[in-house]
Design a protein around this motif. Structure first.
Motif, short mmCIF file in Angstrom:
data_model
loop_
_atom_site.label_atom_id
_atom_site.label_comp_id
_atom_site.label_asym_id
_atom_site.label_seq_id
_atom_site.Cartn_x
_atom_site.Cartn_y
_atom_site.Cartn_z
N GLN A 29 0.84 -1.19 0.00
CA GLN A 29 0.00 0.00 0.00
C GLN A 29 0.88 1.24 0.00
O GLN A 29 2.06 1.19 0.36
CB GLN A 29 -0.92 0.00 1.22
N THR A 30 0.30 2.36 -0.41
CA THR A 30 1.02 3.62 -0.42
C THR A 30 0.46 4.52 0.67
O THR A 30 -0.73 4.82 0.68
CB THR A 30 0.91 4.33 -1.78
N VAL A 31 1.33 4.92 1.59
CA VAL A 31 0.95 5.86 2.65
C VAL A 31 1.14 7.27 2.11
O VAL A 31 2.24 7.63 1.68
CB VAL A 31 1.82 5.67 3.91
N ARG A 32 0.10 8.05 2.14
CA ARG A 32 0.17 9.45 1.77
C ARG A 32 0.19 10.28 3.05
O ARG A 32 -0.74 10.21 3.85
CB ARG A 32 -1.01 9.85 0.89
N TYR A 33 1.23 11.07 3.24
CA TYR A 33 1.34 11.87 4.45
C TYR A 33 0.26 12.95 4.52
O TYR A 33 -0.14 13.37 5.60
CB TYR A 33 2.74 12.49 4.55
N ASP A 34 -0.18 13.42 3.37
CA ASP A 34 -1.33 14.33 3.28
C ASP A 34 -1.15 15.59 4.13
O ASP A 34 -2.09 16.07 4.76
CB ASP A 34 -2.61 13.59 3.69
N ASP A 35 0.08 16.10 4.14
CA ASP A 35 0.34 17.31 4.93
C ASP A 35 0.89 18.45 4.07
O ASP A 35 1.47 19.40 4.58
CB ASP A 35 1.32 17.00 6.06
N GLY A 36 0.68 18.32 2.76
CA GLY A 36 1.13 19.37 1.85
C GLY A 36 2.53 19.18 1.32
O GLY A 36 2.97 19.93 0.45
N THR A 37 3.26 18.17 1.83
CA THR A 37 4.64 17.95 1.38
C THR A 37 4.71 17.06 0.15
O THR A 37 5.74 17.03 -0.53
CB THR A 37 5.46 17.29 2.49
N GLY A 38 3.66 16.29 -0.10
CA GLY A 38 3.70 15.30 -1.17
C GLY A 38 4.40 14.02 -0.79
O GLY A 38 4.55 13.11 -1.61
N ASP A 39 4.83 13.89 0.46
CA ASP A 39 5.53 12.69 0.90
C ASP A 39 4.64 11.46 0.80
O ASP A 39 3.46 11.50 1.20
CB ASP A 39 6.01 12.85 2.34
N GLU A 40 5.22 10.38 0.28
CA GLU A 40 4.53 9.10 0.21
C GLU A 40 5.52 8.00 0.59
O GLU A 40 6.73 8.15 0.42
CB GLU A 40 3.99 8.83 -1.19
#
Length: 244
Positions: A29-40
């Motif tokens: 699965q892909t974790v999306r940090y969803d904090d505006g950084t685009g980190d996955e």
């Protein structure tokens, strides 16, 4: 992201054991940090993810190292009950400040002497290294000592010390200090297999459970930890002089 600890009355365990009884099978699965950084972060299904408290301290800029070595963290009474109505920030690194925490007078009965206050940094008794060990969700106050005499005050944060009680300020400061260490490149997501037994240094790392399961996917584990008889050791006087 958390440390395994009651954070009230009992001292944090030194070690946690996790035993995988039933591990769901499926694609990553892909974790999306969803904090505006685009980190996955790509992770195995049902992973437990770990980050190093040592790294969390080591990568801080100088002014935040100085702050960390001078700060103590005070947790709420019965912190898990206190925070239960609130919701986590998207990265799982703390709680949104929306006034949803239970008022102190609605908590189960509690004693002032059982409220836990720990150093922000815990010293590894073997290596002598400092680890940034804070459970961001249960924190209520930060108590900051002033800079020691003769320390460089240029750019210093709270050089005269402070006692921060505003939850939004407390949480914002902690997030700023802890967020860099959960960057995808610094996370170890364990790929569980059934009958895996994992023992980890609960006073040296933070961890989190990750994953979204379908109704037929079951994750079953045995977990064990014991409250310690001692309080985690904080920075020494020489540590304060070195980093402050």
């Amino acid at each position: 992201w958390h440390i395994d600890a009651a954070l009230y009355d009992y001292n944090p365990p030194r070690v946690t054991t996790l035993y995988g009884i039933k591990v769901p099978a499926g694609p990553k699965q892909t974790v999306r940090y969803d904090d505006g950084t685009g980190d996955e972060l790509s992770v195995p299904l049902g992973t437990t993810a770990f980050v190093s408290g040592k790294t969390m301290f080591d990568i801080l800029p100088r002014e935040y190292k100085s702050l960390a070595v001078r700060t103590k963290v005070r947790y709420a009474p019965h912190p898990y009950v206190w925070m239960a109505p609130a919701r986590a920030v998207p990265t799982g690194l703390g709680i949104e400040t929306e006034g949803l925490e239970l008022p102190v007078n609605e908590l189960p009965s509690w004693e002032e002497s059982k409220i836990k206050t720990f150093s922000m940094l815990w010293k590894n008794p073997i290596t002598g290294e400092l680890h940034f060990q804070v459970h961001p969700c249960g924190v209520q106050e930060l108590i900051i000592d002033p800079l020691p005499e003769g320390a460089n005050r240029d750019g210093a944060l709270y050089p005269n010390g402070a006692h921060l009680k505003d939850l939004k300020e407390v949480r914002s400061l902690l997030y700023t200090m802890q967020r860099p260490a959960i960057a995808p490149r610094l996370v170890y997501p364990h790929d569980w297999q059934e009958r895996d037994l994992v023992l980890f240094h609960n006073r040296g790392i933070l961890h989190t459970v990750v994953g979204a399961f379908k109704p037929d996917q079951v994750r079953a584990f045995h977990q064990c930890n014991l409250a310690a008889s001692d309080v985690p050791q904080g920075p020494s006087e020489s540590d304060v002089l070195k980093w402050a």
